[in-house]
Design a protein around this motif. Structure first.
Motif, PDB file in Angstrom:
ATOM      1  N   LEU A  97       0.872  -1.079  -0.287  1.00  0.00           N
ATOM      2  CA  LEU A  97       0.274  -0.265   0.466  1.00  0.00           C
ATOM      3  C   LEU A  97       0.818   0.910   0.112  1.00  0.00           C
ATOM      4  O   LEU A  97       1.206   1.858  -0.505  1.00  0.00           O
ATOM      5  CB  LEU A  97      -0.599   0.149   1.254  1.00  0.00           C
ATOM      6  N   ALA A  98       1.984   1.000   1.288  1.00  0.00           N
ATOM      7  CA  ALA A  98       2.817   2.569   0.890  1.00  0.00           C
ATOM      8  C   ALA A  98       3.720   2.654  -0.170  1.00  0.00           C
ATOM      9  O   ALA A  98       3.323   3.920  -1.357  1.00  0.00           O
ATOM     10  CB  ALA A  98       3.491   2.050   1.879  1.00  0.00           C
ATOM     11  N   LYS A  99       4.027   1.778  -1.098  1.00  0.00           N
ATOM     12  CA  LYS A  99       4.621   2.112  -2.574  1.00  0.00           C
ATOM     13  C   LYS A  99       3.126   2.564  -3.762  1.00  0.00           C
ATOM     14  O   LYS A  99       3.779   3.709  -4.448  1.00  0.00           O
ATOM     15  CB  LYS A  99       5.722   0.784  -2.118  1.00  0.00           C
ATOM     16  N   THR A 100       2.158   1.365  -3.697  1.00  0.00           N
ATOM     17  CA  THR A 100       1.370   2.053  -4.717  1.00  0.00           C
ATOM     18  C   THR A 100       1.018   3.961  -4.553  1.00  0.00           C
ATOM     19  O   THR A 100       1.293   4.273  -5.087  1.00  0.00           O
ATOM     20  CB  THR A 100       0.136   1.320  -4.250  1.00  0.00           C
ATOM     21  N   LEU A 101       0.695   3.914  -2.864  1.00  0.00           N
ATOM     22  CA  LEU A 101       0.434   5.056  -2.797  1.00  0.00           C
ATOM     23  C   LEU A 101       1.522   6.665  -3.505  1.00  0.00           C
ATOM     24  O   LEU A 101       1.638   7.358  -3.900  1.00  0.00           O
ATOM     25  CB  LEU A 101       0.638   5.415  -1.093  1.00  0.00           C
ATOM     26  N   GLN A 102       2.544   5.798  -3.078  1.00  0.00           N
ATOM     27  CA  GLN A 102       3.771   6.711  -3.615  1.00  0.00           C
ATOM     28  C   GLN A 102       4.008   6.431  -5.090  1.00  0.00           C
ATOM     29  O   GLN A 102       4.140   7.620  -5.344  1.00  0.00           O
ATOM     30  CB  GLN A 102       5.569   5.838  -2.963  1.00  0.00           C
TER      31      GLN A 102
END
Length: 310
Positions: free
Chosen positions: A213-218
């Protein structure tokens, strides 16, 4: 606090099994045409109309034949319909009213004759007539109340019958849809399997689909910034478009002038070539060619004097 358990999803096999089970249960409730009998089936419009059909088919004497326009129509070959049953009901109501009038008339005549010829004759006093009239009024009021109650019951039954008919039609439609449901479920299961295979193949070729999720949001933020930059560049280009359009129009005008000059120069060159070919055979070198040689020689001398490398 404990973490709430996620609801378990029903598998496609369980859905298919439940649909088949519901279809089997519904089909068991509907009696088949071959096994249904008058003794086993409940009271229906067909059973209620059996005396009407039998009486209509067994009437042989002319006196038993009906004379109304509605009664002259024969029963449909497929069985009684609501309209035909309503017409028969109206006809029997008319017959019953006539029969009741005839019965009352006959009984009244019989009582009157017995009262006259009896020994001793029956004498009725005005007081007895008044009492009988009062009792008749009470009986008529009770009869009218009962008639109104029966009329209300008939209306209620008719409304319930129409509602049951609508529900029966809905059940038939839903039964047909339920019969189609297993095939549709199987088709959807095949479609789900195909989509899962395509998703697995796509996940192997695109690693972005498996990011946390974090990398996707980034990644989404970077894509948004790129889109904003593209929007800014697009806005700049839109602002520059009128000036570029005017410049293009100006250059097109210059190109048109140069094209015209080019055409004139080509025409002059063709004319010079033709003149050179015509005079070359007689005078050797054309005047224009000699002038060109002189210019080239002068250019070479000037370049030598100025030290310009050609």
């Amino acid at each position: 606090m404990g973490r709430a358990k996620s609801p378990t999803k029903a598998s496609p096999q369980s859905l298919t099994h439940r649909a088949n089970h519901a279809l089997t249960q519904l089909q068991s409730l509907v009696p088949s045409a071959s096994s249904a009998s008058d003794e086993e089936s409940p009271i229906t419009i067909i059973r209620l109309s059996a005396p009407i059909i039998s009486s209509a088919s067994s009437s042989e004497t002319p006196s038993a034949a009906r004379t109304s326009d509605i009664s002259n129509t024969s029963l449909p070959p497929s069985g009684p319909t609501p309209s035909s049953l309503e017409a028969d009901l109206l006809h029997y109501k008319e017959l019953f009213s006539k029969l009741r009038f005839s019965y009352v008339e006959q009984v009244t005549k019989e009582k009157f004759i017995r009262a006259i010829v009896g020994d001793p004759p029956l004498i009725v006093t005005p007081q007895e007539n008044a009492e009988l009239e009062d009792s008749n009024k009470v009986a008529k009021a009770e009869l009218k109340a009962l008639k109104n109650e029966v009329a209300d019951m008939v209306k209620d039954l008719e409304a319930r019958g129409r509602e049951l008919a609508k529900r029966y039609e809905r059940v038939k439609t839903e039964t047909v849809r339920l019969g189609e449901l297993p095939g549709r479920v199987e088709g959807l299961e095949r479609e789900i399997a195909r989509l899962k295979e395509e998703q697995q193949v796509g996940e192997g070729s695109r690693a972005e689909l498996n990011l946390p999720l974090a990398k996707t949001l980034q990644l989404v933020g970077e894509k948004k910034r790129q889109m904003q930059e593209l929007d800014r560049q697009l806005e700049q280009l839109r602002n520059q478009a009128p000036r570029k359009r005017k410049e293009v129009e100006r250059l097109q005008g210059e190109v048109a002038g140069l094209e015209q000059k080019r055409g004139n120069a080509m025409a002059a060159a063709k004319e010079a070539k033709r003149r050179r070919e015509d005079k070359g055979a007689r005078n050797g070198v054309d005047e224009l060619e000699a002038r060109g040689r002189w210019y080239r020689g002068s250019e070479a001398v000037l370049r030598g004097l100025l030290g310009i490398q050609g």
